[in-house]
Design an enzyme around this catalytic site. Structure first.
Site, mmCIF file in Angstrom:
data_model
loop_
_atom_site.group_PDB
_atom_site.id
_atom_site.type_symbol
_atom_site.label_atom_id
_atom_site.label_comp_id
_atom_site.label_asym_id
_atom_site.label_seq_id
_atom_site.Cartn_x
_atom_site.Cartn_y
_atom_site.Cartn_z
ATOM 1 N N THR A 1 20.717 47.963 50.794
ATOM 2 C CA THR A 1 22.042 48.506 50.509
ATOM 3 C C THR A 1 23.056 47.370 50.405
ATOM 4 O O THR A 1 23.867 47.327 49.469
ATOM 5 C CB THR A 1 22.449 49.512 51.614
ATOM 6 N N ASN B 1 12.112 54.291 43.387
ATOM 7 C CA ASN B 1 11.663 54.718 44.716
ATOM 8 C C ASN B 1 10.987 56.081 44.698
ATOM 9 O O ASN B 1 10.163 56.380 45.538
ATOM 10 C CB ASN B 1 12.828 54.715 45.711
ATOM 11 N N GLN C 1 11.885 48.373 46.062
ATOM 12 C CA GLN C 1 10.605 49.100 46.047
ATOM 13 C C GLN C 1 9.499 48.337 45.325
ATOM 14 O O GLN C 1 8.343 48.728 45.408
ATOM 15 C CB GLN C 1 10.784 50.476 45.404
ATOM 16 N N SER D 1 14.341 44.351 50.778
ATOM 17 C CA SER D 1 14.562 44.887 52.112
ATOM 18 C C SER D 1 13.260 44.805 52.895
ATOM 19 O O SER D 1 12.207 45.202 52.378
ATOM 20 C CB SER D 1 14.997 46.346 51.971
ATOM 21 N N HIS E 1 12.108 46.436 55.539
ATOM 22 C CA HIS E 1 11.423 47.615 56.102
ATOM 23 C C HIS E 1 10.603 48.403 55.087
ATOM 24 O O HIS E 1 9.865 49.307 55.458
ATOM 25 C CB HIS E 1 12.412 48.526 56.840
ATOM 26 N N THR F 1 26.441 35.946 62.394
ATOM 27 C CA THR F 1 25.332 35.250 63.050
ATOM 28 C C THR F 1 24.000 35.810 62.554
ATOM 29 O O THR F 1 23.807 37.020 62.533
ATOM 30 C CB THR F 1 25.445 35.417 64.590
ATOM 31 N N CYS G 1 19.459 65.760 50.696
ATOM 32 C CA CYS G 1 20.591 66.472 51.274
ATOM 33 C C CYS G 1 21.888 65.726 50.936
ATOM 34 O O CYS G 1 22.031 64.548 51.260
ATOM 35 C CB CYS G 1 20.403 66.553 52.775
HETATM 36 C C1 LIG Z 1 15.306 51.284 45.391
HETATM 37 C C2 LIG Z 1 16.035 51.154 46.697
HETATM 38 N N1 LIG Z 1 17.139 50.383 46.752
HETATM 39 C C3 LIG Z 1 17.833 50.221 47.880
HETATM 40 C C4 LIG Z 1 17.447 50.846 49.052
HETATM 41 C C5 LIG Z 1 18.239 50.621 50.296
HETATM 42 O O1 LIG Z 1 17.579 49.711 51.144
HETATM 43 P P1 LIG Z 1 17.928 49.620 52.709
HETATM 44 O O2 LIG Z 1 17.283 50.820 53.344
HETATM 45 O O3 LIG Z 1 17.310 48.338 53.150
HETATM 46 O O4 LIG Z 1 19.393 49.609 52.834
HETATM 47 C C6 LIG Z 1 16.310 51.660 49.048
HETATM 48 C C7 LIG Z 1 15.899 52.384 50.261
HETATM 49 O O5 LIG Z 1 15.430 53.509 50.209
HETATM 50 C C8 LIG Z 1 15.571 51.811 47.836
HETATM 51 O O6 LIG Z 1 14.492 52.581 47.769
#
Ligand SMILES: Cc1ncc(COP(=O)(O)O)c(C=O)c1O
Length: 397
Positions: free
Chosen positions: A79, A154, A182, A202, A204, A240, A333
Site C-alpha cells: 500500500t 491479485n 502479487q 510486499s 507478506h 527508523t 465488503c
Molecule cells: C496487487 C496488490 N497490491 C497491493 C497490495 C497491498 O499490499 P500490502 O498488504 O502490503 O499493503 C495488495 C495486497 O493485497 C495486492 O494484492
C-alpha cells in the site's frame, strides 16, 4: 497442513491474501528482536550491527529486483509503495493512466489525486483479464506523467504485459510504476527489463512478515517522500528502519529466488492445474482468466479463479471454511455492503457471476494432499448449496 489446537486438517488456499512465514524467515529475523536490537542510525556497535543487516538485506533485494543497492527503498509494504508512486510523482494538471483492475491501493490513491487536480484514465482489460498495451498507448496525452499497471492481478493471477507497457512509457517519456506485490516470488522478474521507474513489493505475500516491503526507485526518478523526518533511506522514506522485518523480507526474497529456479513454482502450477481441471468438471462452472479460445492466459502459477452458477460465492466460502478450506470469494465488503469484485466486473462478468466466483490461491508449500482435500469438499459443498438454496443465474441484484 495440521493446525495447532483442533488438530483438524485445514487447507489454506488464500495465499494471495497473505502467507505464513517460512521457518528460515523466522530464524533469520530472530536475532534482530532482542540481541541485535540497535537502531541502524546509531554509530555504536549495536547500531552498526543493525546497519550491516540492513546493508545485506538491501543487496539481496537489489539482486531480486536486478538493480543497484541505492535504488532499493524499504517501506511498510504494498500500500505504501503504490501510494508513494502516485502521491510522490503526480502534481496538479498531470494525467495518470492506470487500469480498472488495480488493487485499491492504486485505485483509491488515484481518486485522492483527483481532488488535487490530477485526472486519471482507468483502462479496462479484455474479457480474459489481460490488458492490451495498445489501449494504454491510446490513452497517453501530452500531460500524461505516470502509467501504473500491476504485474499479476491479485484476484485472477493474470500476468500483465508490463514489458511492452514499459517500452511504450519509454518511447513516450512517461514514468512507469509496477505494482508487483502479487507477481513477486511467483514469476521471474527484473525491474530493469520491465523498463519501470518504480516497482512495489510486499513481504507478506511471499512468506515474509506483514507490514514491510520495498520499492525499486530508478536512479534520478523525482519521487517525493510520503514521510518526512529523519534522513533514512537516502531521504526517500523517513522513519527508523524495521530491521527484523527487513531481514525477514530479504530472506523471503532469497527463498523466492530459489523457488523460481528449483522447480517449486512448476510444482505449484501443476497442483493448481490439477485442482482447476477437476473443479471445472462441476457443471455450471467456468474459468475467470481464459482467452477467447477458452484456454487460460498467462497467470501466476498459484492462482485460479472460477465462477459457479446458481449459488452465492460468500455462502460457498463459509461452507468450505467449515469443511477446513480457506479460500476467497469474488466480492468484497465496502462500507458495510458486499459488492461484487471490481476486477471481475471490469472483465465483463455480470454481478451474479462475479459474486459467485471463488479464488483458490496456493501457498508454495501446497501439497497433493491439500488438493485432494479441496477436491473432496468443493463438489459436495456446491451440490449441497445449490440444492438447499438455488440461486437463479441472472436474478440477483
Ligand atoms: C496487487 C496488490 N497490491 C497491493 C497490495 C497491498 O499490499 P500490502 O498488504 O502490503 O499493503 C495488495 C495486497 O493485497 C495486492 O494484492
Amino acid at each position: 497442513m495440521f493446525t495447532g489446537s483442533s488438530r483438524a486438517f485445514r487447507v489454506y488456499m488464500d495465499a494471495n491474501a497473505t502467507t505464513p512465514l517460512l521457518p528460515e524467515v523466522v530464524e533469520a529475523m530472530r536475532p534482530y528482536w532482542m540481541e541485535h536490537f540497535g537502531n541502524a542510525s546509531s554509530i555504536h556497535l549495536d547500531g552498526q550491527k543493525a546497519r550491516t543487516a540492513l546493508d545485506r538485506a538491501r543487496e539481496t533485494i537489489a539482486e531480486f529486483f536486478n538493480c543497484h543497492d541505492a535504488e532499493v527503498v524499504f517501506n511498510s509494504g504494498g500500500t505504501e509503495g503504490d501510494n508513494t508512486a502516485l502521491f510522490g510523482l503526480l502534481r496538479p494538471g498531470d494525467h495518470l493512466i492506470t487500469t480498472s483492475i488495480e488493487h485499491s491501493a492504486v485505485l483509491h490513491a488515484a481518486k485522492r489525486m483527483a481532488e488535487h487536480g490530477v485526472e486519471t484514465t482507468f483502462v479496462a482489460p479484455q474479457a480474459s483479464g489481460l490488458m492490451d498495451p495498445m489501449d494504454i498507448l491510446r490513452a497517453i496525452r501530452p500531460e500524461t506523467r505516470l502509467i501504473s499497471v500491476m504485474l499479476a492481478n491479485n484476484e485472477t493471477g493474470v500476468l500483465q504485459p508490463v514489458k511492452e507497457i514499459g517500452e511504450i512509457a519509454r518511447d513516450k517519456g512517461v514514468f512507469f510504476h509496477i505494482d508487483a506485490v502479487q507477481g513477486a516470488g511467483k514469476v521471474r522478474f527484473d525491474a530493469r527489463r520491465f523498463g519501470c521507474h518504480l516497482l512495489s513489493i510486499s513481504a507478506h505475500k511471499m512468506h515474509g512478515p506483514k507490514g514491510v516491503g520495498a520499492m525499486f526507485v530508478r536512479r534520478g526518478t523525482p519521487v517525493e517522500s510520503l514521510l518526512v523526518g529523519g534522513s533514512h533511506e537516502r531521504r526517500r522514506r523517513a522513519g527508523t528502519e524495521n530491521v527484523a522485518g527487513i531481514v525477514g523480507l530479504a530472506k523471503a526474497a532469497e527463498l523466492a529466488m530459489q523457488s523460481l529456479e528449483d522447480g517449486t513454482i512448476e510444482r505449484v502450477a501443476a497442483l493448481r492445474d490439477r485442482l482447476e481441471a477437476e473443479v471445472l468438471r462441476i457443471p455450471g462452472t467456468g474459468l475467470n482468466g481464459a482467452g477467447p479460445d477458452g484456454k487460460p492466459v498467462a497467470r501466476a502459477a498459484n492462482t485460479s479463479n472460477i465462477w459457479f452458477d446458481h449459488l452465492e460465492g460468500e455462502a460457498l466460502v463459509i461452507a468450505l471454511d467449515l469443511k477446513g478450506v480457506a479460500v476467497s470469494g469474488g466480492s468484497a465488503c465496502h462500507s458495510g455492503a458486499t459488492e461484487p469484485s471490481h476486477v471481475l466486473l471490469a472483465m465483463g462478468l455480470d454481478k451474479n457471476r462475479a459474486r459467485a466466483s471463488l479464488r483458490f490461491s496456493l501457498l508454495k508449500t501446497a501439497t497433493e494432499a491439500d488438493v485432494d482435500h479441496v477436491l473432496r469438499v468443493v463438489p459436495e459443498a456446491v451440490e449441497h448449496l445449490r440444492a438447499v438454496s438455488p440461486v437463479e443465474a441472472g436474478t440477483l441484484g
